[in-house]
Design an enzyme around this catalytic site. Structure first.
Site, mmCIF file in Angstrom:
data_model
loop_
_atom_site.group_PDB
_atom_site.id
_atom_site.type_symbol
_atom_site.label_atom_id
_atom_site.label_comp_id
_atom_site.label_asym_id
_atom_site.label_seq_id
_atom_site.Cartn_x
_atom_site.Cartn_y
_atom_site.Cartn_z
ATOM 1 N N GLU A 1 -3.873 -15.135 -1.425
ATOM 2 C CA GLU A 1 -3.399 -13.739 -1.439
ATOM 3 C C GLU A 1 -4.466 -12.835 -0.838
ATOM 4 O O GLU A 1 -5.665 -13.129 -0.916
ATOM 5 C CB GLU A 1 -3.138 -13.299 -2.880
ATOM 6 C CG GLU A 1 -1.677 -13.277 -3.288
ATOM 7 C CD GLU A 1 -0.884 -12.119 -2.677
ATOM 8 O OE1 GLU A 1 -1.317 -11.524 -1.664
ATOM 9 O OE2 GLU A 1 0.183 -11.805 -3.220
ATOM 10 N N LYS B 1 -7.915 -5.428 -7.522
ATOM 11 C CA LYS B 1 -8.010 -4.026 -7.985
ATOM 12 C C LYS B 1 -7.530 -3.992 -9.441
ATOM 13 O O LYS B 1 -6.394 -3.623 -9.705
ATOM 14 C CB LYS B 1 -7.097 -3.129 -7.135
ATOM 15 C CG LYS B 1 -7.630 -2.828 -5.760
ATOM 16 C CD LYS B 1 -7.021 -1.564 -5.164
ATOM 17 C CE LYS B 1 -5.603 -1.751 -4.732
ATOM 18 N NZ LYS B 1 -5.139 -0.677 -3.808
ATOM 19 N N ASP C 1 -3.002 -6.135 -6.999
ATOM 20 C CA ASP C 1 -3.045 -4.727 -7.408
ATOM 21 C C ASP C 1 -2.344 -4.615 -8.771
ATOM 22 O O ASP C 1 -2.961 -4.838 -9.808
ATOM 23 C CB ASP C 1 -2.355 -3.914 -6.305
ATOM 24 C CG ASP C 1 -2.462 -2.419 -6.500
ATOM 25 O OD1 ASP C 1 -3.305 -1.982 -7.287
ATOM 26 O OD2 ASP C 1 -1.702 -1.683 -5.853
HETATM 27 P P1 5GP Z 1 0.864 -5.880 -6.298
HETATM 28 O O1 5GP Z 1 2.225 -6.500 -6.398
HETATM 29 O O2 5GP Z 1 -0.214 -6.686 -6.989
HETATM 30 O O3 5GP Z 1 0.869 -4.454 -6.754
HETATM 31 O O4 5GP Z 1 0.507 -5.747 -4.785
HETATM 32 C C1 5GP Z 1 0.254 -6.808 -4.000
HETATM 33 C C2 5GP Z 1 0.512 -6.528 -2.551
HETATM 34 O O5 5GP Z 1 0.516 -5.127 -2.259
HETATM 35 C C3 5GP Z 1 -0.587 -7.114 -1.727
HETATM 36 O O6 5GP Z 1 -0.297 -8.454 -1.389
HETATM 37 C C4 5GP Z 1 -0.651 -6.174 -0.537
HETATM 38 O O7 5GP Z 1 0.248 -6.595 0.452
HETATM 39 C C5 5GP Z 1 -0.206 -4.843 -1.091
HETATM 40 N N1 5GP Z 1 -1.366 -3.985 -1.441
HETATM 41 C C6 5GP Z 1 -1.873 -3.731 -2.667
HETATM 42 N N2 5GP Z 1 -2.940 -2.914 -2.593
HETATM 43 C C7 5GP Z 1 -3.130 -2.668 -1.279
HETATM 44 C C8 5GP Z 1 -4.122 -1.906 -0.551
HETATM 45 O O8 5GP Z 1 -5.048 -1.280 -1.075
HETATM 46 N N3 5GP Z 1 -3.980 -1.881 0.806
HETATM 47 C C9 5GP Z 1 -2.966 -2.539 1.460
HETATM 48 N N4 5GP Z 1 -2.931 -2.446 2.783
HETATM 49 N N5 5GP Z 1 -2.032 -3.267 0.805
HETATM 50 C C10 5GP Z 1 -2.129 -3.336 -0.552
#
Ligand code: 5GP
Length: 178
Positions: free
Chosen positions: A101, A133, A105
């Site tokens: 991955e 994060k 986030d």
């Molecule tokens: P989650 O489902 O954990 O919130 O987010 C995961 C996905 O969101 C990551 O695989 C990525 O594609 C996108 N994402 C999360 N944070 C960021 C960030 O700070 N920058 C970018 N460009 N994409 C993010």
């Protein structure tokens, strides 16, 4: 917002990223050296660059496949709804699966992915994420290998996009404040 390359500050330099990937690659090599059949699955699109550097740093025979997931659309806020945009091309039953991955986030994407992959009965399932994060986590996810823990800011570069751009930057940047 229309962002240009000059608006970015470097959060993680190319050298920092490459050094850390070599360390993680060595760790994974050690952890999997006695297991046959390491199968690496990269989550598109954000992890494509991490994948290419990471597999070069793993000194084992392995196979690679890709899976497309999307939860963000064109903005910087997660929609919370994870969608599979491309499925695997190979079966994973009885294989040692390592998911690559770009960033964890909220954790929603990984939770969806892990649940989906578990139904296909891999021999084992582990996650490696370049970035974490943790401040923004809403669901628990188990990540075995993490490159860098970063603050809750939107990061761009090294595979990660801003409205589909900047994926080709060799470093990870943040939009300069003020
Ligand atoms: P989650 O489902 O954990 O919130 O987010 C995961 C996905 O969101 C990551 O695989 C990525 O594609 C996108 N994402 C999360 N944070 C960021 C960030 O700070 N920058 C970018 N460009 N994409 C993010």
């Amino acid at each position: 917002m229309n962002i240009k390359r000059e608006d970015l500050d470097v959060l993680l330099s190319e050298e920092q990223i490459q050094t850390r990937i070599k360390e993680i690659g060595a760790q994974i090599t050690e952890a999997y050296k006695d297991r046959d059949d390491l199968h690496v699955i990269a989550v598109l699109k954000g992890s494509f660059m991490f994948l290419t550097d990471l597999v070069k740093a793993i000194d084992l025979e392995l196979t690679v496949d890709f899976l497309g997931l999307s939860s963000y659309g064109d903005s910087t806020e997660t929609s919370g709804v994870v969608r599979m945009t491309q499925d695997l091309s190979l079966p994973i039953k009885n294989r040692h699966v390592l998911v690559v991955e770009d960033i964890v986030d909220t954790g929603l994407t990984l939770k969806y992915l892990v649940e989906n992959l578990q139904t296909r009965h891999p021999a084992s399932l582990a996650i490696v994420s370049l970035l974490d994060k943790p401040e923004n986590r809403t669901v628990d996810v188990d990540v075995q290998y993490t490159g860098f823990t970063i603050p809750n800011e939107f990061v761009i570069g090294y595979g990660l996009d801003y409205a589909e751009k900047f994926r080709n930057l060799p470093f990870i940047g943040v939009v300069r404040k003020g």
